[in-house]
Design an enzyme around this catalytic site. Structure first.
Site, PDB file in Angstrom:
ATOM      1  N   ASP A   9       4.105 -11.204  20.857  1.00 24.14           N
ATOM      2  CA  ASP A   9       2.841 -11.218  20.138  1.00 24.14           C
ATOM      3  C   ASP A   9       3.096 -10.431  18.851  1.00 24.14           C
ATOM      4  O   ASP A   9       4.036  -9.633  18.781  1.00 24.14           O
ATOM      5  CB  ASP A   9       1.766 -10.551  21.001  1.00 24.14           C
ATOM      6  CG  ASP A   9       0.415 -10.482  20.310  1.00 24.14           C
ATOM      7  OD1 ASP A   9       0.042 -11.434  19.610  1.00 24.14           O
ATOM      8  OD2 ASP A   9      -0.264  -9.448  20.472  1.00 24.14           O
ATOM      9  N   ARG A  10       2.312 -10.637  17.826  1.00 25.47           N
ATOM     10  CA  ARG A  10       2.540  -9.912  16.572  1.00 25.47           C
ATOM     11  C   ARG A  10       1.782  -8.592  16.544  1.00 25.47           C
ATOM     12  O   ARG A  10       2.370  -7.513  16.648  1.00 25.47           O
ATOM     13  CB  ARG A  10       2.147 -10.778  15.367  1.00 25.47           C
ATOM     14  CG  ARG A  10       2.585 -10.165  14.029  1.00 25.47           C
ATOM     15  CD  ARG A  10       1.985 -10.870  12.846  1.00 25.47           C
ATOM     16  NE  ARG A  10       0.590 -10.416  12.664  1.00 25.47           N
ATOM     17  CZ  ARG A  10      -0.182 -10.787  11.658  1.00 25.47           C
ATOM     18  NH1 ARG A  10       0.259 -11.632  10.751  1.00 25.47           N
ATOM     19  NH2 ARG A  10      -1.423 -10.334  11.554  1.00 25.47           N
ATOM     20  N   ASP A  11       0.452  -8.669  16.420  1.00 24.22           N
ATOM     21  CA  ASP A  11      -0.365  -7.473  16.231  1.00 24.22           C
ATOM     22  C   ASP A  11      -0.381  -6.625  17.501  1.00 24.22           C
ATOM     23  O   ASP A  11      -0.707  -7.107  18.574  1.00 24.22           O
ATOM     24  CB  ASP A  11      -1.789  -7.860  15.831  1.00 24.22           C
ATOM     25  CG  ASP A  11      -1.820  -8.651  14.533  1.00 24.22           C
ATOM     26  OD1 ASP A  11      -0.928  -8.455  13.697  1.00 24.22           O
ATOM     27  OD2 ASP A  11      -2.739  -9.478  14.372  1.00 24.22           O
ATOM     28  N   ASP A  17      -2.147  -2.696  15.100  1.00 22.67           N
ATOM     29  CA  ASP A  17      -3.273  -3.624  15.146  1.00 22.67           C
ATOM     30  C   ASP A  17      -4.501  -2.957  14.556  1.00 22.67           C
ATOM     31  O   ASP A  17      -4.528  -1.753  14.330  1.00 22.67           O
ATOM     32  CB  ASP A  17      -3.537  -4.064  16.587  1.00 22.67           C
ATOM     33  CG  ASP A  17      -4.245  -5.409  16.674  1.00 22.67           C
ATOM     34  OD1 ASP A  17      -4.762  -5.900  15.648  1.00 22.67           O
ATOM     35  OD2 ASP A  17      -4.278  -5.976  17.773  1.00 22.67           O
ATOM     36  N   TYR A  21      -9.043  -6.783  12.106  1.00 27.51           N
ATOM     37  CA  TYR A  21      -8.039  -7.791  11.785  1.00 27.51           C
ATOM     38  C   TYR A  21      -7.117  -7.301  10.658  1.00 27.51           C
ATOM     39  O   TYR A  21      -7.488  -6.440   9.867  1.00 27.51           O
ATOM     40  CB  TYR A  21      -8.665  -9.137  11.384  1.00 27.51           C
ATOM     41  CG  TYR A  21      -9.414  -9.810  12.509  1.00 27.51           C
ATOM     42  CD1 TYR A  21      -8.778 -10.723  13.339  1.00 27.51           C
ATOM     43  CD2 TYR A  21     -10.758  -9.528  12.745  1.00 27.51           C
ATOM     44  CE1 TYR A  21      -9.463 -11.342  14.375  1.00 27.51           C
ATOM     45  CE2 TYR A  21     -11.444 -10.148  13.774  1.00 27.51           C
ATOM     46  CZ  TYR A  21     -10.794 -11.050  14.591  1.00 27.51           C
ATOM     47  OH  TYR A  21     -11.465 -11.646  15.609  1.00 27.51           O
ATOM     48  N   ASN A  53      -2.353 -15.249  18.104  1.00 27.13           N
ATOM     49  CA  ASN A  53      -3.704 -15.729  17.796  1.00 27.13           C
ATOM     50  C   ASN A  53      -4.088 -15.150  16.438  1.00 27.13           C
ATOM     51  O   ASN A  53      -3.884 -13.962  16.198  1.00 27.13           O
ATOM     52  CB  ASN A  53      -4.713 -15.257  18.840  1.00 27.13           C
ATOM     53  CG  ASN A  53      -4.639 -16.037  20.136  1.00 27.13           C
ATOM     54  OD1 ASN A  53      -4.050 -17.111  20.206  1.00 27.13           O
ATOM     55  ND2 ASN A  53      -5.260 -15.508  21.166  1.00 27.13           N
ATOM     56  N   CYS A  91      -2.188 -19.450  15.982  1.00 25.76           N
ATOM     57  CA  CYS A  91      -3.337 -20.293  16.297  1.00 25.76           C
ATOM     58  C   CYS A  91      -4.570 -19.715  15.608  1.00 25.76           C
ATOM     59  O   CYS A  91      -5.007 -18.618  15.961  1.00 25.76           O
ATOM     60  CB  CYS A  91      -3.568 -20.372  17.806  1.00 25.76           C
ATOM     61  SG  CYS A  91      -5.017 -21.356  18.238  1.00 25.76           S
ATOM     62  N   LYS A 102      -4.123 -18.289  22.961  1.00 31.71           N
ATOM     63  CA  LYS A 102      -3.792 -17.513  24.155  1.00 31.71           C
ATOM     64  C   LYS A 102      -5.096 -17.065  24.815  1.00 31.71           C
ATOM     65  O   LYS A 102      -6.010 -16.657  24.102  1.00 31.71           O
ATOM     66  CB  LYS A 102      -2.934 -16.296  23.789  1.00 31.71           C
ATOM     67  CG  LYS A 102      -1.577 -16.664  23.250  1.00 31.71           C
ATOM     68  CD  LYS A 102      -0.754 -15.453  22.861  1.00 31.71           C
ATOM     69  CE  LYS A 102      -1.384 -14.734  21.689  1.00 31.71           C
ATOM     70  NZ  LYS A 102      -0.662 -13.567  21.239  1.00 31.71           N
ATOM     71  N   ASP A 128       0.353  -7.114  24.198  1.00 26.44           N
ATOM     72  CA  ASP A 128      -0.413  -5.888  24.438  1.00 26.44           C
ATOM     73  C   ASP A 128      -1.802  -6.167  25.001  1.00 26.44           C
ATOM     74  O   ASP A 128      -2.621  -5.253  25.077  1.00 26.44           O
ATOM     75  CB  ASP A 128      -0.526  -5.065  23.144  1.00 26.44           C
ATOM     76  CG  ASP A 128      -1.354  -5.759  22.069  1.00 26.44           C
ATOM     77  OD1 ASP A 128      -1.295  -7.001  21.970  1.00 26.44           O
ATOM     78  OD2 ASP A 128      -2.060  -5.062  21.325  1.00 26.44           O
ATOM     79  N   LYS A 129      -2.038  -7.410  25.446  1.00 24.20           N
ATOM     80  CA  LYS A 129      -3.364  -7.768  25.963  1.00 24.20           C
ATOM     81  C   LYS A 129      -3.238  -8.604  27.231  1.00 24.20           C
ATOM     82  O   LYS A 129      -2.215  -9.264  27.463  1.00 24.20           O
ATOM     83  CB  LYS A 129      -4.144  -8.571  24.921  1.00 24.20           C
ATOM     84  CG  LYS A 129      -4.469  -7.812  23.659  1.00 24.20           C
ATOM     85  CD  LYS A 129      -5.351  -8.652  22.750  1.00 24.20           C
ATOM     86  CE  LYS A 129      -5.669  -7.910  21.478  1.00 24.20           C
ATOM     87  NZ  LYS A 129      -4.810  -8.292  20.381  1.00 24.20           N
TER      88      LYS A 129
END
EC number: 3.1.3.-
Length: 183
Positions: A9-11, A17, A21, A53, A91, A102, A128-129
């Site tokens: 995942d990126r953020d 994060d 946003y 996402n 996405c 996701k 992270d989620k």
């Protein structure tokens, strides 16, 4: 045997994060140890794919051109430490029913297809989620939870539903365990 692909995942995994946003390159702040971890994966011959996402696009907070500028910054920051990301999927959809959003597995399946990963081949998705963990499971890959980003606050929820998910303090700790050496 090492995997051929690690997906991220990126953020919250590669960069800090924000509940507001990441809307411009100036707001994209790398986690330095994550960039070094990506470099270590690269040096081990492991492909690195990102699945993110990007609902901020769907909400009108930024557009795809701005996301590309943010992505360019991510690539530049990686290059500074000898790292690179082999593929970046995102996405922008707000609808949780979208196949790429996701926890749906669309982006992860696309990454697996791009790199020729076969069913049952060991592959990881680091997030992270809870939605990251669910996306990994839906795509048939091993989920890894890191406690950077939202991981600390999501950990109890993740483990209540998926007791066997490995948890690491950050991407670097996972990569160190995967490679069996300090990075």
């Amino acid at each position: 045997m090492l995997p051929r692909l690690v997906m991220l995942d990126r953020d919250g995994v590669i960069n800090d994060d924000s509940p507001d946003y990441i809307k411009c390159p100036e707001e994209w702040l790398p986690i330095a140890s994550s960039l070094r971890a990506i470099a270590a994966l690269n040096q081990a011959g492991i492909k690195v794919g990102v699945a993110s996402n990007q609902r901020g696009i769907g909400r009108g907070l930024y557009d795809e051109a701005m996301l590309m500028r943010i992505t360019e910054k991510m690539h530049r920051e990686c290059a500074k430490v000898g790292a690179h990301i082999d593929a970046f999927y995102y996405c922008p959809a707000l609808e949780r029913t979208h196949p790429d959003h996701k926890p749906n597995p669309g982006m992860l399946n696309a990454l697996k297809a791009e790199f020729g990963i076969q069913a049952g081949e060991r592959t990881y998705f680091v997030g992270d989620k809870l939605s990251d963990v669910q996306a990994a499971l839906n795509a048939g890959v091993t989920p890894i939870l890191v406690t950077t980003g939202y991981g600390q606050s999501e950990q109890a929820k993740v483990l209540a539903q998926h007791q066997n998910v490995a948890v690491y303090p950050n991407l670097a700790a996972f990569v160190q365990a995967l490679l069996g050496k300090l990075i």
